[in-house]
Design an enzyme around this catalytic site. Structure first.
Site, PDB file in Angstrom:
ATOM      1  CB  THR A  61       3.494  -6.066  17.461  1.00  0.00           C
ATOM      2  OG1 THR A  61       3.376  -7.013  18.532  1.00  0.00           O
ATOM      3  CG2 THR A  61       2.632  -4.869  17.801  1.00  0.00           C
ATOM      4  CB  ALA A 114      -0.939  -0.013   1.202  1.00  0.00           C
ATOM      5  CG  ASP A 152       3.002  -9.652  21.393  1.00  0.00           C
ATOM      6  OD1 ASP A 152       2.712 -10.798  21.002  1.00  0.00           O
ATOM      7  OD2 ASP A 152       4.127  -9.341  21.805  1.00  0.00           O
ATOM      8  CE  LYS A 174     -16.284 -28.497  29.140  1.00  0.00           C
ATOM      9  NZ  LYS A 174     -16.634 -27.093  28.968  1.00  0.00           N
ATOM     10  CD  GLU A 190     -12.725 -26.480  28.811  1.00  0.00           C
ATOM     11  OE1 GLU A 190     -11.655 -26.314  28.177  1.00  0.00           O
ATOM     12  OE2 GLU A 190     -13.750 -26.902  28.250  1.00  0.00           O
ATOM     13  CG  MET A 215       4.012 -16.276  20.516  1.00  0.00           C
ATOM     14  SD  MET A 215       4.912 -15.590  19.113  1.00  0.00           S
ATOM     15  CE  MET A 215       6.393 -16.604  19.138  1.00  0.00           C
ATOM     16  CB  ILE A 249       2.904 -22.500  14.997  1.00  0.00           C
ATOM     17  CG1 ILE A 249       3.896 -23.634  15.103  1.00  0.00           C
ATOM     18  CG2 ILE A 249       1.775 -22.861  14.054  1.00  0.00           C
ATOM     19  CD1 ILE A 249       3.403 -24.781  15.942  1.00  0.00           C
ATOM     20  CD  GLN A 250       0.938 -18.255  19.150  1.00  0.00           C
ATOM     21  OE1 GLN A 250       0.295 -17.464  19.812  1.00  0.00           O
ATOM     22  NE2 GLN A 250       1.981 -18.899  19.641  1.00  0.00           N
TER      23      GLN A 250
END
Lengths: 308, 308, 308, 308
Positions: free
Chosen positions: A111, A7, A113, A200, A173, A155, A239-240
């Protein structure tokens, strides 16, 4: 981040400016590791994770004389404005660069986070959130089939934003995160027992990386030691990051990238972009020094109510 | 929608209420096709597409005497409040049911079109958006490899919301949608030629189902006839519905479901929930009669700037 | 596994048999934790991960007298044949049950490790492989952007099958697995240096859980200590289990489930199903005692050639 | 296809050869639209859909004198062997090029239809299969929620391979494909009625593009006209192409690419690679003239049994 880069380049082209891409962040600014970036160089990058400009830490940039060099490099090359995509560290450096040397800077929050002051959203958060939720959906299959307790670490060094949103979206949970009250361990144990009594058999607890109780591994060890629980720990880790960005991240990256260039073109600088009350907004770069936002308490409370 | 159903049931349970699930929408209300829904019935439904309660059209419900029957059915069974998940048709019916017969109703916006008055978000929109974007990413691979023009039709009978957001997120070269100005066909042709001259061999045009020029098939025929263009048409259709919901849809479904129950429990009714300025908000049911929102013009303009 | 369960139930129904589902594996056989499973109970389970029948470890089943009880339970209920979905432990138990008590047993290979003797495929392997590859694609985005070394641990206690196939499919720079030659650590170090000299700044090494050098964490510590490398370790862990099964896993689950029932119906038993030379095949249950297969050496060699 | 391109380039490099990439297929061979392809040019292409070399139809290549030109171009540039990735048209051209002009050719099967003689697999098939299955999983959510009949058209001009495998993997109620017996329409109607009587309200029928009854649209019109059925038609179309390749496609692309180069390096040519009885195999290029394989009859029969 590639959505924002694309952009910036194309909006600049539309306004008659040329864009240079600086590789490896501030390090590249010191090393003149840069090159012109034509609009064609942005073809087919929108859907890719990571950043085509690469990134790197640059501790040297904390030194005033190094920042002076960077400013000199920019001036020598005739570069008239700088768009910085990053988190609070990157923004502090940009703020110093503009304050000390008059380099016109614009920030785009990047970021996963989502812990920048002033803005409700940062690039990568929605993607990381969906990635974490998909991963936990898979873990849920095993948790249900085996009737097991899982602790899943997401993270967020000092922020529970990702943890709380993930927990709510995956039907966890419970959730542990840095900003939660001190008694969270006791609360967790009480909730796990209550779930067990209710029949549960499988539970998933989301733990923020920077939780005060320690990492998911530490919490797991404590639960095993104190209560003899049979549990598994999963650390989602890197992985995130990465992966093709979500639609929302692409849309905001595109909007912020274009707006940053328009504002610089109009003579404005010393700002970063954000989402405030759902709308695109400008914030002064200095606001990055404010305390980082906490995850809404009602969301973490909802995690408990909805997992009964 | 399952996120909202789960939240309604479990928040109600937390407040000491029992929830009944009504299958097949208003038809089920007429047929007493309902049953108690314990919290356990909501296990593992959060991640599933569609709705566990099924859905159906019910034209009969437009008749006042049928609505009277429905109200009587609810009274006879002792049901004290109704949570309706749906679009403007469902909300109009709920509004009538409450106005005519005093049934306390709460609405949760559930339509992938994101075209309800007053709210910035409806359940399913973010999921449908991501699904459309992923599908077009795949088509982009073919468009690039073959240097081809594609027209891709997305849903949205009378609303360009999904089309404009999809076009921006997938880097489409152009977007056609109902609310866009009349000259959109000429604009489209001009832009395609400009791209061709700039050396861009592949283009993707997103067309909203209800575009004034007709469907993607009609636009494609016209482009072939007028300009001899070699192009392909893809109709995404029902692929956009269904699928595991995105994190955002799950979070808002959970928040709205819980809030609807809390408000009914507190004696409030005749409202629907929404997102206003980024925050959860209550809107009067009668507001559903307002005109539906248009996609922001700056987003569709951005599609053109960023695809240069 | 749900694909196989669905196929067993519906093929049995087509042949005029009733199927009972046993929950929690052999434990359920001891506890009579079972119930009739009509064909409708298999609606919409094909696309779900995990198993609707749940699973559990059952160490007691190693005791001959417990197996005798199980056989007696089956006889008392009039159950005429047993389809076991699982790995080598489950098959050994089935083999004993048939040998000792004449219970007609059929096995369907269900383990993500793909390490059963005689068959080229087990259910879950293709799904786990694709899940691992998608996760590493994401990590690759970060590895490339940051120029970093990642060690990624995949499942496979005593088998390198998943590790080698994952490494080849994600373009890893190297792979460590239990069956590989002893000098693999030195080979790894040599390859990483060669890549570095060639200008390759980011590398991904896939490590099998049961690698002789220890886990990815152990290998990472050794690399840090010996060579001062800056690296990250990711343990994929339970993310590889669960998730909607891949097309191939659904197809083979369906084929094996149907075939198991047809063979039992035809009076055959004491076998497990597999893929041999690309085709569906029957193997004697006793063959499960053979040594487990090793990953093809040419594939792991190819990992090195293709990452140059 | 990028997996195969990467493997060709890097295996050639390992053997000391240079590789040139030819853009736009045979058209590029005529236009000398080619360039050296270093191993670095293959970084991060393994996970991308489409082909970095682009593709194009080239009807001129059917003319003998154009093929003579192509052979002359190759000779003049000193290119010693040609690796062709494509379907039967591409392989016929390669066969002629080698027979007429002695150009050493090797073929790698690249078509999502999986309809090449002699091989059990072609590149892209597993990816297209998984894409189709995921799309139909989404449609299933709507079909179930609304109790509706869907006809879904998948690709496969003259081959039912993709249709039959898709139908089995997504649990379709029926499948129509070119090689199926003539009475398939009556069988379809009978099965839909039987399902209806059994209480099954939603059905999904997979239709191969080249089915003898016409496209899904035509079959849908006939069902509406003859039986007044309320149904929806979805044409998956180009969504099935493109997208990040599945693990299996990457593995076979890598294996075939490397093997093609090794064989050419060893002086062999006039072959194409395939999978025969589960193993990598060489087939003479002339075999491409054989009739294309039919989908296994037992798989389409299984579709019916398992959807009861």
């Amino acid at each position: 981040m590639n959505a924002a880069i694309r952009a910036v380049v194309r909006q600049a082209d539309a306004l008659g400016h040329e864009t240079w891409g600086i590789r490896h962040g501030y390090q590249g600014l010191l090393d003149k590791d840069w090159a012109p970036m034509p609009t064609r160089a942005c073809a087919n990058i929108l859907q890719r994770g990571g950043t085509v400009l690469h990134t790197a830490r640059c501790p040297e940039f904390l030194l005033p004389n190094r920042r002076a060099e960077a400013a000199e490099n920019l001036r020598a090359e005739g570069i008239q404005g700088l768009v910085v995509i990053g988190g609070d560290g990157s923004f502090r450096a940009a703020e110093a660069l503009q304050r000390e040397h008059g380099v016109p800077c614009a920030g785009i929050p990047g970021t996963i986070d989502n812990d920048l002051p002033g803005t409700e959203r940062t690039l990568g958060f929605d993607t990381a959130l969906n990635t974490a939720v998909e991963a936990i959906d898979r873990i849920r299959d095993t948790a249900s089939s085996h009737g097991r307790l899982f602790l899943v670490e997401v993270m967020g060094r000092s922020s529970g934003m990702l943890a709380v949103h993930t927990a709510l979206a995956c039907g966890a949970e419970a959730v542990l995160y840095p900003e939660s009250p001190d008694d969270s361990y006791e609360t967790l144990v009480a909730r796990l027992y209550a779930n067990w009594l209710r029949g549960k058999r499988s539970s998933i607890v989301v733990v923020a990386e920077g939780d005060g109780l320690g990492s998911a591994v530490a919490v797991g060890d404590r639960l095993r030691r104190d209560h003899g629980l049979d549990l598994r720990v999963v650390v989602l880790g890197h992985i995130q990051r990465g992966g093709s960005p979500s639609a929302l991240d692409r849309i905001w990256g595109s909007r912020w990238g274009a707006e940053a260039v328009r504002r610089l073109d109009a003579g404005e600088s010393g700002f970063y972009l954000g989402e405030v009350a759902g709308a695109l907004a400008l914030l002064p770069l200095a606001q990055v020094l404010d305390p980082h936002p906490s995850p809404p308490g009602d969301l973490s409370e909802l995690v408990g109510i909805l997992s009964r």
